[in-house]
Design a protein around this motif. Structure first.
Motif, PDB file in Angstrom:
ATOM      1  N   SER A   1       0.849  -1.191   0.000  1.00  0.00           N
ATOM      2  CA  SER A   1       0.000   0.000   0.000  1.00  0.00           C
ATOM      3  C   SER A   1       0.888   1.245   0.000  1.00  0.00           C
ATOM      4  N   GLU A   2       0.352   2.321  -0.533  1.00  0.00           N
ATOM      5  CA  GLU A   2       1.113   3.577  -0.581  1.00  0.00           C
ATOM      6  C   GLU A   2       0.385   4.668   0.195  1.00  0.00           C
ATOM      7  N   TRP A   3       1.056   5.165   1.228  1.00  0.00           N
ATOM      8  CA  TRP A   3       0.562   6.310   1.993  1.00  0.00           C
ATOM      9  C   TRP A   3       1.319   7.541   1.536  1.00  0.00           C
ATOM     10  N   TYR A   4       0.642   8.664   1.452  1.00  0.00           N
ATOM     11  CA  TYR A   4       1.270   9.912   1.009  1.00  0.00           C
ATOM     12  C   TYR A   4       1.179  10.957   2.125  1.00  0.00           C
ATOM     13  N   ILE A   5       2.330  11.482   2.493  1.00  0.00           N
ATOM     14  CA  ILE A   5       2.371  12.526   3.518  1.00  0.00           C
ATOM     15  C   ILE A   5       2.591  13.856   2.808  1.00  0.00           C
ATOM     16  N   ARG A   6       1.779  14.828   3.107  1.00  0.00           N
ATOM     17  CA  ARG A   6       1.952  16.134   2.483  1.00  0.00           C
ATOM     18  C   ARG A   6       2.636  17.079   3.470  1.00  0.00           C
ATOM     19  N   ASP A   7       1.928  17.964   4.082  1.00  0.00           N
ATOM     20  CA  ASP A   7       2.605  18.867   5.016  1.00  0.00           C
ATOM     21  C   ASP A   7       2.862  18.178   6.345  1.00  0.00           C
ATOM     22  N   PHE A   8       3.974  18.512   6.940  1.00  0.00           N
ATOM     23  CA  PHE A   8       4.321  17.975   8.258  1.00  0.00           C
ATOM     24  C   PHE A   8       5.005  19.103   9.021  1.00  0.00           C
ATOM     25  N   ASN A   9       4.492  19.444  10.163  1.00  0.00           N
ATOM     26  CA  ASN A   9       5.194  20.449  10.973  1.00  0.00           C
ATOM     27  C   ASN A   9       5.091  20.143  12.446  1.00  0.00           C
ATOM     28  N   VAL A  10       6.056  20.639  13.172  1.00  0.00           N
ATOM     29  CA  VAL A  10       6.175  20.355  14.605  1.00  0.00           C
ATOM     30  C   VAL A  10       6.491  21.651  15.338  1.00  0.00           C
ATOM     31  N   VAL A  11       5.782  21.876  16.428  1.00  0.00           N
ATOM     32  CA  VAL A  11       6.070  23.021  17.296  1.00  0.00           C
ATOM     33  C   VAL A  11       6.445  22.482  18.674  1.00  0.00           C
ATOM     34  N   SER A  12       7.665  22.761  19.102  1.00  0.00           N
ATOM     35  CA  SER A  12       8.064  22.349  20.452  1.00  0.00           C
ATOM     36  C   SER A  12       7.346  23.210  21.478  1.00  0.00           C
ATOM     37  N   LEU A  13       6.788  22.574  22.496  1.00  0.00           N
ATOM     38  CA  LEU A  13       6.124  23.338  23.561  1.00  0.00           C
ATOM     39  C   LEU A  13       7.131  23.830  24.589  1.00  0.00           C
ATOM     40  N   ALA A  14       8.336  23.274  24.538  1.00  0.00           N
ATOM     41  CA  ALA A  14       9.376  23.685  25.496  1.00  0.00           C
ATOM     42  C   ALA A  14      10.151  24.868  24.938  1.00  0.00           C
ATOM     43  N   ASN A  15       9.435  25.931  24.656  1.00  0.00           N
ATOM     44  CA  ASN A  15      10.052  27.167  24.189  1.00  0.00           C
ATOM     45  C   ASN A  15       9.625  28.275  25.140  1.00  0.00           C
ATOM     46  N   PRO A  16      10.525  28.736  25.986  1.00  0.00           N
ATOM     47  CA  PRO A  16      10.109  29.678  27.027  1.00  0.00           C
ATOM     48  C   PRO A  16       9.844  31.095  26.531  1.00  0.00           C
ATOM     49  N   THR A  17      10.274  31.417  25.331  1.00  0.00           N
ATOM     50  CA  THR A  17      10.134  32.788  24.856  1.00  0.00           C
ATOM     51  C   THR A  17       8.665  33.214  24.845  1.00  0.00           C
ATOM     52  N   GLY A  18       8.366  34.360  25.444  1.00  0.00           N
ATOM     53  CA  GLY A  18       6.992  34.856  25.418  1.00  0.00           C
ATOM     54  C   GLY A  18       6.650  35.675  26.647  1.00  0.00           C
ATOM     55  N   GLN A  19       5.367  35.991  26.757  1.00  0.00           N
ATOM     56  CA  GLN A  19       4.844  36.781  27.866  1.00  0.00           C
ATOM     57  C   GLN A  19       3.922  35.889  28.700  1.00  0.00           C
TER      58      GLN A  19
END
Lengths: 301, 324
Positions: free
Chosen positions: A199-217
């Motif tokens: 079988s063939e699976w197709y992945i299009r967009d893939f993105n990841v956001v780390s929650l361990a990013n302290p920058t912010g208010q």
């Protein structure tokens, strides 16, 4: 306990906002992502083998052997607390006895977790531990999933300490407790073939956001006192400013995995603060001089 | 057995002086826990079977068969030094039942338990080669008695370090210590020959002969603890391409640690805290506040320091443990 409830309530609100915005964008990358790939150009980050996994037509293709599985990790991508998003297209064949989707917390080829969708409109969460599979959420029908051959679905999963939240096509499908490996693991994608063909699976967009990013208010509570904190990156360190009771204190911070530490001086005494990422920001302890430590909660604005 | 005549007892005392501050926190959620579950959601990985183990009312229920025990090892996590905490609600019915924390579990035949019974009795036991040994049984005045009473058990395990022979280096001792707290109060500590690599941990409950007891667990957490940072270290690092060497001493100071670097005749003082496997130190250098964080590396530590003189760049640093 009330703080926890409040935090969960805010988290729920935040989740709704994120999903609402996300639904409009699909899994296309927004600002602040830790990793993103639209597969328009092959990259060496993915551990493809050219046979069971390869790039074609602006997509990542998974093509396991009949009745087999294939997984592809992003090399050196270890994360513990993160939000993952991918668009996946089901195989063209009409069989439904297979699943594909996100792989996360991969420590080696024998140990990883998956959040999967099937062509029959179901989702499941499974764990491979020492090469043995454990079902953490059994295959469950979900009305928001598109089903059938070539159906495209969006999988969005947030892993946070021992909590996993799964959104499918923008709708919340699952929230469950699963213990993360001590330092998380690599992420990637996973696919299965039906019994008699590849079988063939197709992945299009893939993105990841780390929650361990302290920058912010942040809004801050410490021992019944409310205040604020801001964090900005300075090279490999961070500048931290607390404003409590109308007084501002500046400190220097560093990030070690999911732990954010900061040092500061106030009133001639040295202080040390340590936090770990939470559903809504950061939670931890602050100790000033010889005084007992206080618990402190940061809720991201 | 390595290191005959080592200072294990002294080191055990040192280890648990550092443990004492944790008692004030009780089972308060530790953000740095490796495992924590308040059982408000079902956790499929714990293997609920609907009979001996299930989730009800936002709690975990353990209901062993008559005259039997029920083990719940938490999958995947093996620990040597750790802090465990759980809150148990006593069952209704006869008092010939017990429940508690299981630790240093090598397999079903080799493990340790710290358990309570509804009548206020407290037990520490070891199962070795499938044979139970009672290490301690006593009534505790801190115990809340009766059906539905909620009691908290906390167990802290520590691996010791010792210096042996004429070697100039410390090594892991064969011995470990564990301490038990009930409702925030110290109950006992013991120096034992623990499994070399630690073991799995979890929960354990037993039913008596007349009725299956249903124990409820309100929450359970485990925080990995590295070796005690107190000690003397040879420190080395590099600033701007130039290497440096010196000495670091770490001494307990209440619920924190006093840290002093002595490098090239210059001294820097700071305050450190241990959070999970991270040792974070705030210190002053040339009138500026700086931060250092270290991770355990065997009996040593390695990490990084901020350096205001180099902007946002950090300095990599290694601490090698030395005899006192």
């Amino acid at each position: 306990m009330d703080l926890v409830r409040l935090a969960r309530g805010l988290a729920a609100c935040f989740g709704i906002q994120v999903v609402a915005a996300h639904a409009a964008f699909g899994c296309a990358a927004n600002a602040g992502v830790t990793f993103k790939d639209d597969f328009k150009a092959p990259t060496s980050r993915w551990a493809v083998d050219g046979n069971h996994s390869y790039f074609a037509n602006g997509q990542l293709v998974l093509k396991p052997e009949p009745n087999g599985t294939t997984s592809v990790n992003v090399k050196e991508s270890s994360l513990k607390s993160a939000t993952f998003c991918l668009d996946i297209k089901s195989p063209a064949d009409p069989n439904t006895d297979l699943a594909g989707g996100l792989m996360f917390w991969r420590t080696d080829t024998s140990n990883y977790f998956t959040a999967l969708v099937g062509p029959d409109g179901t989702f499941a969460v499974r764990m491979l531990a020492n090469n043995a599979w454990t079902t953490l959420a059994p295959a469950t029908k979900f009305a928001k999933l598109n089903s059938g051959p070539n159906a495209t679905n969006e999988i969005r999963a947030t892993t946070l300490n021992n909590l996993i939240t799964l959104y499918l096509n923008g709708a919340k499908a699952l929230e469950t407790s699963i213990q993360a490996p001590a330092t998380g693991g690599e992420f990637g994608v996973y696919g299965e073939s039906t019994r008699d063909k590849r079988s063939e699976w197709y992945i299009r967009d893939f993105n990841v956001v780390s929650l361990a990013n302290p920058t912010g208010q942040y809004n801050v509570t410490r021992g019944g006192v409310a205040g604020a904190a801001s964090v900005e990156r300075r090279g490999e360190t961070f500048r931290v400013v607390w404003t409590m009771n109308g007084r501002s204190v500046e400190g220097v911070g560093m990030l070690d995995g999911d732990i954010f530490s900061a040092a500061f001086v106030t009133g001639g005494e040295i202080g040390i603060a340590t936090y770990t990422v939470s559903e809504t920001g950061w939670n931890g302890f602050v100790r000033l001089g010889a005084a007992a430590q206080d618990m402190e909660h940061w809720i991201r604005r | 057995m390595k290191g005959a005549g080592c200072g294990c007892v002294l080191l055990a005392l040192l280890a648990f002086a550092a443990v004492t501050p944790h008692t004030a926190l009780a089972c308060q959620a530790d953000p740095f826990a490796l495992f924590r579950d308040d059982f408000s959601r079902s956790n499929a990985e714990l293997g609920p079977d609907g009979d001996h183990l299930y989730f009800a009312d936002g709690q975990l229920a353990l209901k062993p068969d008559l005259n039997n025990g029920w083990r719940l090892p938490i999958p995947r996590f093996k620990l040597l030094g750790a802090s465990y905490c759980a809150e148990f609600k006593s069952p209704t019915g006869p008092a010939d039942t017990s429940a508690g924390i299981m630790f240093w579990m090598v397999d079903a035949a080799n493990l340790f338990t710290a358990m309570i019974s509804p009548d206020g009795t407290f037990h520490v036991s070891r199962k070795k080669d499938n044979t139970w040994q009672t290490l301690l049984t006593r009534a505790s005045p801190k115990f809340k008695i009766g059906p539905g009473a909620v009691n908290e058990i906390k167990v802290i395990t520590k691996k010791l370090v010792e210096v042996f022979g004429a070697a100039s280096r410390y090594s892991l001792s064969d011995n470990s210590v564990f301490a038990v707290y009930l409702n925030g109060q110290f109950v006992t500590d013991m120096d034992v020959l623990a499994p070399k690599d630690g073991g799995f941990f979890g929960l354990f409950a037993e039913s008596g002969g007349s009725q299956r007891s249903e124990w409820r667990v309100l929450n359970f957490s485990a925080t990995a603890l590295p070796l005690e940072p107190s000690g003397i270290y040879k420190v080395s690092g590099s600033v701007g391409g130039s290497g440096y060497e010196g000495k670091v001493t770490v001494d307990e100071a209440g619920d924190a640690y006093a840290v002093v670097w002595s490098i090239n005749g210059k001294s820097m003082k700071g305050t450190g805290v241990l959070r999970g496997a991270t040792f974070a130190v705030a210190y002053e250098n040339a009138g500026k506040v700086e931060l250092a964080t270290y991770a355990p590396s065997g009996i040593d530590w390695s990490g990084k320091r901020t350096n205001s003189e180099t902007g946002g760049q950090v300095v990599a640093e290694t601490w090698l443990r030395q005899p006192r």
